[in-house]
Write an enzyme that holds these catalytic residues in place. Structure first.
Site, PDB file in Angstrom:
ATOM      1  N   GLN A  35      80.897  -7.835  57.530  1.00  0.00           N
ATOM      2  CA  GLN A  35      81.263  -8.186  56.449  1.00  0.00           C
ATOM      3  C   GLN A  35      81.315  -7.957  55.178  1.00  0.00           C
ATOM      4  OE1 GLN A  35      78.603 -12.405  55.935  1.00  0.00           O
ATOM      5  NE2 GLN A  35      78.032 -12.319  57.975  1.00  0.00           N
ATOM      6  N   CYS A  36      82.508  -7.061  55.478  1.00  0.00           N
ATOM      7  CA  CYS A  36      82.730  -6.392  54.175  1.00  0.00           C
ATOM      8  C   CYS A  36      84.261  -6.388  53.744  1.00  0.00           C
ATOM      9  CB  CYS A  36      82.007  -5.083  54.529  1.00  0.00           C
ATOM     10  SG  CYS A  36      82.820  -3.409  53.708  1.00  0.00           S
TER      11      CYS A  36
END
Length: 160
Positions: A35-36
């Site tokens: 989730q970067c």
């Protein structure tokens, strides 16, 4: 023998994997997160892997939740993100810490063997470490370095 080959890590499926399995290969170790902002680099890493794996490259992905909580999922969720969203086929490992007293021993060694510009600590997800066929750390690449920008360095190790 290089210290790199003395380490082992748990695969995403829970199996122990000795780094000695990669002896003679050029290895790119990457701390990853699902989730970067850099998560789309999975696609570029997979492209590098597909392009150079037959010449001796292996990419090892190590999920880490130490940066902004960007890898909160369990192994199944991580695998789903990697495989369904980015088609990742290179080896992925169980979630690890890469900094601090609980850092995986491999990352303790990597950060000493290939220090960063502002000290040894890893600053964010998708920091990349290139390991030569002899198991020696060659270079550290910043998270902002796109996988395709590593091609020349990888080729130089594959074809010295």
């Amino acid at each position: 023998m290089s210290p790199f080959y003395s380490f082992s890590a748990e695969s995403l499926t829970g199996q122990p994997v000795p780094m000695a399995d990669y002896q003679g290969k050029v290895v790119l170790v990457v701390n990853t997160a699902s989730q970067c902002g850099f998560t789309p680099q999975y696609a570029g890493l997979e492209k590098l892997y597909q392009t150079y794996k037959d010449q001796g490259l292996v990419i090892l992905g190590f999920p880490c939740n130490q940066f902004g909580g960007q890898e909160p999922g369990d192994a199944a969720e991580i695998a789903q993100t990697c495989q369904l969203n980015y088609g990742v086929t290179f080896p992925m490992f169980a979630k690890v810490d890469v900094n601090g007293s609980e850092a995986h021993p491999l990352f303790q060694w990597l950060t000493d063997a290939a220090p960063g510009m502002l000290g040894n600590a890893i600053k964010w997800n998708f920091t990349k470490f290139l390991i030569g066929r002899d198991g020696k750390a060659i270079k550290r690449f910043a998270p902002i370095t796109k996988p395709e920008a590593l091609a020349d360095s990888i080729r130089a190790q594959l074809n010295p």
